[in-house]
Design a protein around this motif. Structure first.
Motif, PDB file in Angstrom:
ATOM      1  N   LYS A  16      44.244   4.486   1.482  1.00  0.00           N
ATOM      2  CA  LYS A  16      44.632   4.667   2.873  1.00  0.00           C
ATOM      3  C   LYS A  16      46.147   4.515   2.984  1.00  0.00           C
ATOM      4  O   LYS A  16      46.781   3.889   2.128  1.00  0.00           O
ATOM      5  N   GLY A  19      50.061   3.673   9.225  1.00  0.00           N
ATOM      6  CA  GLY A  19      50.773   4.587  10.114  1.00  0.00           C
ATOM      7  C   GLY A  19      52.025   4.022  10.738  1.00  0.00           C
ATOM      8  O   GLY A  19      52.824   4.764  11.302  1.00  0.00           O
ATOM      9  N   HIS A 127      45.275   5.172   7.463  1.00  0.00           N
ATOM     10  CA  HIS A 127      44.614   6.471   7.551  1.00  0.00           C
ATOM     11  C   HIS A 127      43.957   6.816   6.215  1.00  0.00           C
ATOM     12  O   HIS A 127      44.634   6.825   5.178  1.00  0.00           O
ATOM     13  N   SER A 137      41.166  14.579   4.694  1.00  0.00           N
ATOM     14  CA  SER A 137      41.066  14.011   6.035  1.00  0.00           C
ATOM     15  C   SER A 137      42.043  14.741   6.952  1.00  0.00           C
ATOM     16  O   SER A 137      42.996  15.378   6.480  1.00  0.00           O
ATOM     17  N   TYR A 139      44.365  13.440   8.609  1.00  0.00           N
ATOM     18  CA  TYR A 139      45.689  12.871   8.329  1.00  0.00           C
ATOM     19  C   TYR A 139      46.339  13.569   7.138  1.00  0.00           C
ATOM     20  O   TYR A 139      47.510  13.962   7.199  1.00  0.00           O
ATOM     21  N   GLY A 142      47.540  16.975   7.905  1.00  0.00           N
ATOM     22  CA  GLY A 142      48.827  16.929   8.598  1.00  0.00           C
ATOM     23  C   GLY A 142      49.980  16.719   7.625  1.00  0.00           C
ATOM     24  O   GLY A 142      51.044  17.333   7.768  1.00  0.00           O
TER      25      GLY A 142
END
Length: 241
Positions: A16, A19, A127, A137, A139, A142
């Motif tokens: 992960k 953020g 994330h 995912s 995220y 992106g």
């Protein structure tokens, strides 16, 4: 020390990325490298100027602050702007090139790399990078768009500055910023576009810029300097606080 590896959905399936933003993640900077394919979004919030890199080549930067290591868009772990420059938004990720079966460098394909020693990377919070079934995912999708911006931005930047230099449109810029009678700042060694020469472009020169997609970025650079005023307002809020 960085520990950059190729991102793998099996080996890194549980990773992960946090953020929040801050000094630990390299966000306490007063300038960020940016590229012409970002100018449309950047010019709404940041002043864009040019600098020379260590080799003397021009590059574009967004001004984030007025003092060393000052980012006026950052507070309480949040980047407070609608758009974050891609160099900062990429976080612990970067682009690598995977060799083709033939070994031809021109056939190498871009791949995603991640710095496992970056403080934003872990398995406890943040994330997720992959879906439970192994897909990307939202995220990570992106992040892929951010990396694509950087990948295409390098070539775009070279073409942009080559055209500006050919047309002699780059000039030194003087940025003297007054906050109060006792608080003034100077941003040295920066350049911008000579508006008078730009407005005087005609015929083939104007058409070449337009067909190459370079005309609008020029306008966005010039209009972005109005954001110095909003940078001053951010500085005043910090000073009052």
């Amino acid at each position: 020390m960085a520990n950059v590896v190729l991102l793998d959905n099996i080996e890194h399936g549980n990773l992960k990325v946090k953020g929040e933003r801050g000094d630990a993640f390299g966000d306490h900077v007063n300038q960020a490298l940016v590229f012409p394919n970002e100018f449309r979004a950047l010019q709404r919030e940041y002043p864009i100027v040019f600098r020379r890199d260590a080799s003397g080549e021009f590059q574009s930067v967004a001004l984030l602050g007025l003092e060393r290591d000052e980012n006026l868009f950052l507070s309480d772990g949040i980047w407070r702007a609608d758009y974050m420059p891609a160099v900062q938004a990429r976080g612990p990720f970067s682009i690598g090139l995977k060799k083709s079966a033939t070994g031809d460098p021109e056939e190498a394909s871009p791949v995603i790399r991640i710095d496992l020693d970056n403080p934003a990377v872990g398995a406890e919070e943040g994330h997720p990078l992959f879906l439970p079934q192994g897909g990307y995912s939202p995220y990570l999708e992106g992040i892929m768009e951010v990396l694509k911006t950087l990948h295409t931005g390098v070539a775009f930047s070279k073409a942009f500055f080559a055209a500006l230099e050919e047309l002699d449109l780059i000039e030194p810029a003087t940025l003297e910023i007054k906050i109060s009678d006792s608080q003034q700042y100077s941003v040295p060694d920066v350049f911008s576009i000579n508006e008078q020469r730009f407005q005087g472009l005609q015929g083939n020169d104007l058409e070449k810029l337009h067909l190459a997609g370079l005309l609008a970025p020029c306008v966005w650079v010039m209009s972005s300097l109005d954001n110095v005023r909003s940078l001053v307002e951010r500085k005043l809020k910090v000073s009052r606080a």
